[in-house]
Design a protein around this motif. Structure first.
Motif, PDB file in Angstrom:
ATOM      1  N   ARG A 144      -6.400  -2.940  -9.284  1.00  0.00           N
ATOM      2  CA  ARG A 144      -5.881  -4.301  -9.272  1.00  0.00           C
ATOM      3  C   ARG A 144      -4.449  -4.444  -8.758  1.00  0.00           C
ATOM      4  NH1 ARG A 144      -9.669  -4.319 -13.285  1.00  0.00           N
ATOM      5  NH2 ARG A 144     -10.914  -6.222 -13.497  1.00  0.00           N
ATOM      6  N   THR A 145      -3.651  -3.392  -8.855  1.00  0.00           N
ATOM      7  CA  THR A 145      -2.241  -3.546  -8.505  1.00  0.00           C
ATOM      8  C   THR A 145      -1.671  -2.292  -7.862  1.00  0.00           C
ATOM      9  OG1 THR A 145      -0.008  -3.810  -9.442  1.00  0.00           O
ATOM     10  CG2 THR A 145      -1.699  -2.913 -10.882  1.00  0.00           C
ATOM     11  N   GLN A 147       1.134  -1.268  -8.355  1.00  0.00           N
ATOM     12  CA  GLN A 147       2.004  -0.681  -9.368  1.00  0.00           C
ATOM     13  C   GLN A 147       1.202   0.128 -10.392  1.00  0.00           C
ATOM     14  OE1 GLN A 147       5.460  -0.864  -9.308  1.00  0.00           O
ATOM     15  NE2 GLN A 147       5.030  -1.723  -7.294  1.00  0.00           N
ATOM     16  N   ASN A 148      -0.054   0.440 -10.050  1.00  0.00           N
ATOM     17  CA  ASN A 148      -0.922   1.161 -10.989  1.00  0.00           C
ATOM     18  C   ASN A 148      -0.306   2.475 -11.456  1.00  0.00           C
ATOM     19  OD1 ASN A 148      -1.218   2.529  -8.538  1.00  0.00           O
ATOM     20  ND2 ASN A 148      -3.302   1.801  -8.195  1.00  0.00           N
TER      21      ASN A 148
END
Length: 306
Positions: A144-145, A147-148
């Motif tokens: 989803r990101t 920044q995972n």
């Protein structure tokens, strides 16, 4: 469901013991066992050697359980990425449902055994670490990101805290700082890898930073986190929790890592942001980052023992 993309593989009967072991991610476990053992060694107080060995076993088992659940959920993208196609599920060696059950059973067993052998605090942290990696990182953040890795970095930072808690029954400042070191170490470590594995991640639809923001932005973030890691790594020494052996080691290692990450940032690129050196600086920084963590934690143990 995450495994629908690989249903065309017909699972083979008679998976070998090595296939079940591979589900536990042995390379990751080796680092987890090491940092967990350091947590035990540096903790004040004493633990029976047999109970200490059980605690380390539980930490390894819990990490392996989280790895198995990760492989179950990520089986669809593992089937696409070149470096993961040989894993047991995409290779058709083990049923996905069996892997999920395997991971859950090992997770529950590791937490219950640690609670009985040591204390509830250590068991609770282990349980949360499994949940953090298997659910928060794998199921929520990873797809989803970009920044995972930043947020998910906490997953690999728990073992030293668990080891400390197994001895003391509580969580102290030093293991929290070791947690922070691993947390800030994870982004430059993993983003260095992702720079030369970006094609695989893009093909699998995983929003790693180089895929979403590009190589140039990723290189900058590698450097930024390496610089943030420097003061965090020497904090145990500055705060008087360790001595000079650890302090000088942390300073030297962190400066060397920062230099290597600067080279990643300054790597010559073409107009599209592709490295003209085939990401050699990134590969060097990634390999050094593994050595960095082992030496740093070993220095902390030596310092405390002396």
């Amino acid at each position: 469901m995450a495994v629908t993309a690989i249903t065309h593989h017909a699972p083979q009967l008679g998976a070998e013991p090595g296939d079940w072991l591979a589900l536990l991610k042995p390379r990751v476990i080796s680092l987890v066992v090491f940092t967990g053992a350091i947590g035990l060694i540096i903790a004040p107080g004493h633990i029976n050697p047999v109970l200490g060995a059980i605690a380390i076993f539980c930490i390894a088992l819990g990490a392996g359980a989280a790895g198995a659940i990760n492989m179950w959920y990520d089986a669809d993208i593992d089937a696409i990425m070149r470096r993961t196609t040989s894993r047991p599920i995409p290779a058709g060696k083990i049923e996905a449902s069996a892997v999920l059950g395997y991971g859950i059973v090992l997770a529950v067993a590791s937490v219950l055994l640690l609670a009985m052998a040591t204390n509830l605090t250590a068991a609770a942290v282990l349980a949360f670490s499994i949940f953090y990696y298997a659910v928060i990182y794998t199921m929520w953040l990873k797809r989803r990101t970009p920044q995972n890795i930043v947020i998910g970095g906490g997953a690999g930072a728990f073992p030293a805290v668990i080891g400390w808690a197994a001895v003391t029954g509580h969580i102290g400042l030093l293991p929290v700082l070791l947690f922070a070191i691993v947390f800030f170490w994870t982004p430059p470590h993993f983003w260095s890898l992702s720079l030369y594995a970006a094609t695989d991640y893009e093909k699998a639809g995983v929003p790693m930073l180089p895929v979403v923001k590009g190589a140039k932005h990723t290189r900058l973030n590698v450097l930024v986190y390496a610089l943030l890691l420097l003061p965090v790594s020497v904090a145990p020494w500055v705060l008087g929790l360790t001595g000079r052996i650890y302090g000088f080691t942390a300073l030297a290692l962190s400066l060397a890592f920062a230099v290597l990450c600067w080279r990643v940032y300054a790597d010559d690129q073409d107009a599209a942001g592709v490295s003209r050196t085939k990401d050699k600086p990134a590969r060097t920084a990634f390999k050094f980052s593994l050595l960095y963590l082992f030496i740093l934690f070993a220095a902390c143990a030596v310092d405390r023992l002396i």
